[in-house]
Design an enzyme around this catalytic site. Structure first.
Site, short mmCIF file in Angstrom:
data_model
loop_
_atom_site.label_atom_id
_atom_site.label_comp_id
_atom_site.label_asym_id
_atom_site.label_seq_id
_atom_site.Cartn_x
_atom_site.Cartn_y
_atom_site.Cartn_z
N LYS A 41 8.15 -9.12 30.09
CA LYS A 41 8.42 -8.43 29.36
C LYS A 41 8.00 -8.18 28.63
CE LYS A 41 11.82 -9.34 32.65
NZ LYS A 41 11.85 -8.17 33.99
N TYR A 72 21.95 -14.65 42.46
CA TYR A 72 20.67 -14.71 41.50
C TYR A 72 22.18 -16.19 40.83
CZ TYR A 72 20.36 -13.55 36.21
OH TYR A 72 19.15 -13.98 35.46
N TYR A 74 14.32 -17.50 38.55
CA TYR A 74 13.43 -15.85 39.10
C TYR A 74 11.59 -17.15 40.03
CZ TYR A 74 15.69 -12.76 36.33
OH TYR A 74 17.09 -12.06 35.74
C1 LIG Z 1 10.80 -14.68 34.75
C2 LIG Z 1 11.02 -13.30 34.77
N1 LIG Z 1 10.58 -13.32 36.08
C3 LIG Z 1 10.86 -11.97 36.05
C4 LIG Z 1 11.78 -11.34 35.91
C5 LIG Z 1 12.09 -9.75 37.03
O1 LIG Z 1 11.42 -8.63 36.69
P1 LIG Z 1 11.68 -7.42 36.96
O2 LIG Z 1 12.95 -7.16 36.81
O3 LIG Z 1 10.75 -6.16 36.22
O4 LIG Z 1 11.97 -6.99 38.52
C6 LIG Z 1 11.93 -11.35 35.25
C7 LIG Z 1 13.17 -10.40 34.61
O5 LIG Z 1 13.99 -10.83 33.84
C8 LIG Z 1 11.65 -12.58 34.77
O6 LIG Z 1 12.81 -13.06 33.28
#
Ligand SMILES: Cc1ncc(COP(=O)(O)O)c(C=O)c1O
Length: 340
Positions: free
Chosen positions: A58, A271, A297
């Site tokens: 981010k 999730y 993630y």
């Molecule tokens: C560690 C991590 N990876 C991937 C993502 C996914 O990115 P996006 O929300 O832009 O798809 C996030 C989003 O919160 C994240 O915190």
């Protein structure tokens, strides 16, 4: 539509940024994981090493998005996310660095382990350390309404809030993320490789939208493969397309929906709930590469990549880049489910 050079120029210097993130992030070979899996040569792009406040994907978006906040003379950043959101932790870190107040709508009630660490450790500990003001709200499934309401309340109190959307996903966030492709292209050339694919986890969609946009301009032979970590692959794909199209329009680039590939089946039950394949991926990355992935993630992203390799998607001898998008602090909040 602009010429390729004009699009490239727009990507490179058309949008001002703050320089909050430490860039470029490294592109490193994963030799031991490659040998273990016996498939394509694996590389990792270390977006967990963007620096500020424990880093993550981010910050690359916030570099551009928060330039707008500073330019508009905002005095407070307003954002939100689930308790262990990496996104809101990076907003809190950026606010501290910029000397701005930060208010976060913290969503409670989305699937989460019933452990005290989930509420107090990892990203939540860092939010407090960075001085963010936390506003607990129930999770309703809508990612942005509670953040907007919090912003309206602050505006009524005479503040000048700047709204940072859930996941920092927006057309400008996608343009910001496209910049990673310029780095990967340069680093790949320096390493003498031509990646067949870039694989990463996809959630609110802005990261993948930027990757697809950037690759279409700079690395057209490289496939972007998003791994759905929300158990909502259709929603993820349509969000990627919406952000990608809007971002492409802003820089005069084409955007092909066929380039948006979101792979389902690796999110586990939902999730934030890691399944056996997520835990295997986290353990392999840790033991073979000293790479700390998280269970929400990046662990699911690597689980998806491992599954694709085992299905034989790429021949050995090809190169595949995995993006470690960050999220390492969540490891400590999910300690109980890691079974280590
Ligand atoms: C560690 C991590 N990876 C991937 C993502 C996914 O990115 P996006 O929300 O832009 O798809 C996030 C989003 O919160 C994240 O915190």
């Amino acid at each position: 539509m602009k010429t390729k050079d004009a699009v490239l120029a727009s990507m490179q210097s058309g949008f001002p940024r703050l320089g909050l993130a430490t860039l470029p992030t490294p592109l490193e070979p994963m030799r031991r994981l490659t040998a273990h899996l016996g498939g394509p040569r694996l590389w990792v792009k270390r977006e967990d090493m963007t620096g500020l406040g424990f880093g993550g994907n981010k910050l690359r978006k916030l570099d551009y998005v928060l330039h707008e906040a500073v330019a508009s003379n905002a005095d407070v950043l307003v954002s939100g996310g689930v308790v262990q959101s990496n996104s809101q932790r990076q907003v809190a870190a950026a606010a501290a660095k910029l000397g701005m107040e930060c208010h976060l709508a913290v969503y409670h009630g989305r699937l989460a382990p019933p452990t005290p660490e989930y509420e107090t450790s990892g990203n939540m500990l860092l939010n407090r350390l960075f001085g963010a003001h936390l506003h607990p709200v129930p999770w309703t499934g809508d990612r942005n309404v509670a953040i907007e309401q919090l912003g309206s309340r602050l505006r009524q109190e005479g503040r000048r809030p700047y709204f940072v959307p859930y996941g920092v996903s927006s057309p400008l966030g996608a343009i910001a993320y496209a910049s990673i492709i310029l780095e990967i292209a340069e680093q790949s050339a320096a390493s003498g490789i031509r990646p067949a694919a870039i694989v990463h986890c996809s959630g609110s969609g802005g990261t993948q939208a930027g990757l697809v946009l950037g690759a279409s301009v700079v690395m057209p032979d490289t496939r972007i493969v998003g791994i759905d970590i929300d158990a909502e692959p259709e929603r993820v794909r349509s969000d990627v397309i919406a952000y990608g199209r809007a971002a492409a329009e802003m820089i005069g680039a084409p955007f092909a929906e066929d380039d948006v590939e979101v792979i389902a089946g690796h999110a586990g039950p939902g999730y934030g709930v890691p399944h056996a394949a997520t835990l295997e991926a986290i353990r392999l990355a840790g033991a073979l590469e000293a790479l700390p992935l998280d269970p929400v993630y990046s662990g699911k992203g690597l689980a998806g990549l491992i599954a694709l390799i085992r299905e034989g998607r790429w021949e050995s001898g090809t190169d595949v880049v995995f993006i470690h998008t960050g999220g390492t602090p969540a490891l400590f909040a999910y300690q109980a489910v890691l079974e280590l």
